[in-house]
Design a protein around this motif. Structure first.
Motif, PDB file in Angstrom:
ATOM      1  N   ASN A  29      -3.147   3.463  -3.328  1.00 20.12           N
ATOM      2  CA  ASN A  29      -3.258   2.483  -4.409  1.00 20.12           C
ATOM      3  C   ASN A  29      -3.953   1.223  -3.907  1.00 20.12           C
ATOM      4  N   GLY A  30      -4.953   1.424  -3.062  1.00 25.87           N
ATOM      5  CA  GLY A  30      -5.671   0.301  -2.451  1.00 25.87           C
ATOM      6  C   GLY A  30      -6.778  -0.251  -3.330  1.00 25.87           C
ATOM      7  N   VAL A  31      -7.730  -0.917  -2.675  1.00 29.54           N
ATOM      8  CA  VAL A  31      -8.778  -1.645  -3.388  1.00 29.54           C
ATOM      9  C   VAL A  31      -9.924  -0.760  -3.870  1.00 29.54           C
ATOM     10  N   LEU A  83       0.843  -1.194   0.000  1.00 32.61           N
ATOM     11  CA  LEU A  83       0.000   0.000   0.000  1.00 32.61           C
ATOM     12  C   LEU A  83       0.879   1.244   0.000  1.00 32.61           C
ATOM     13  N   THR A  84       0.592   2.148  -0.928  1.00 29.26           N
ATOM     14  CA  THR A  84       1.276   3.427  -0.995  1.00 29.26           C
ATOM     15  C   THR A  84       0.261   4.520  -0.717  1.00 29.26           C
ATOM     16  N   LEU A  85       0.630   5.448   0.134  1.00 29.55           N
ATOM     17  CA  LEU A  85      -0.237   6.570   0.481  1.00 29.55           C
ATOM     18  C   LEU A  85       0.523   7.850   0.175  1.00 29.55           C
ATOM     19  N   GLU A  86      -0.085   8.708  -0.648  1.00 30.07           N
ATOM     20  CA  GLU A  86       0.526   9.992  -0.992  1.00 30.07           C
ATOM     21  C   GLU A  86      -0.337  11.114  -0.442  1.00 30.07           C
ATOM     22  N   ARG A 121      -7.835  -0.310  -7.868  1.00 24.39           N
ATOM     23  CA  ARG A 121      -6.710   0.516  -8.315  1.00 24.39           C
ATOM     24  C   ARG A 121      -6.330   1.634  -7.363  1.00 24.39           C
ATOM     25  N   TYR A 122      -7.283   2.498  -6.963  1.00 21.83           N
ATOM     26  CA  TYR A 122      -6.919   3.645  -6.132  1.00 21.83           C
ATOM     27  C   TYR A 122      -8.156   4.321  -5.546  1.00 21.83           C
TER      28      TYR A 122
END
Length: 101
Positions: free
Chosen positions: A35-37, A16-19, A75-76
């Motif tokens: 970039n989660g479900v 998991l990436t969090l911006e 995707r996001y």
């Protein structure tokens, strides 16, 4: 917090990436993307009900702000919070209260 809690869906090993991006556009804009479900997947997998999004959207609208969500299942999710620029003291001219006599 919700991104960390729900964005992996049923797969705790999913990377998991969090911006988070802050920018000034006639007020403060906060963009949070993962970039989660996605939101639809989150709800179907025992995630949130969406009531928090509705409540916060209403609260921000009261002060002239907004909350916008974009999501693509698998995707996001992107959330954009917009907070209006506060009026400076120079722009607000308060009239002194008149004394009753």
């Amino acid at each position: 917090r919700n991104a960390a809690r729900y964005a992996r869906g049923n797969n705790p090993e999913r990377p998991l990436t969090l911006e988070i991006l802050l920018r000034w556009r006639k007020g403060l804009e906060i963009l949070v993307e993962d970039n989660g479900v996605g939101l639809a997947s989150t709800r179907s997998n025992g995630g949130g009900s969406g009531q928090g999004l509705a409540l916060h959207t209403t609260m921000l609208a009261v002060i002239g702000g907004s909350l916008v969500t974009e999501s693509s299942p698998g995707r996001y999710t992107r959330v954009i919070l917009s907070l209006p620029q506060a009026l400076s003291e120079e722009k607000v001219r308060l009239q002194p209260a008149q004394a009753e006599g």
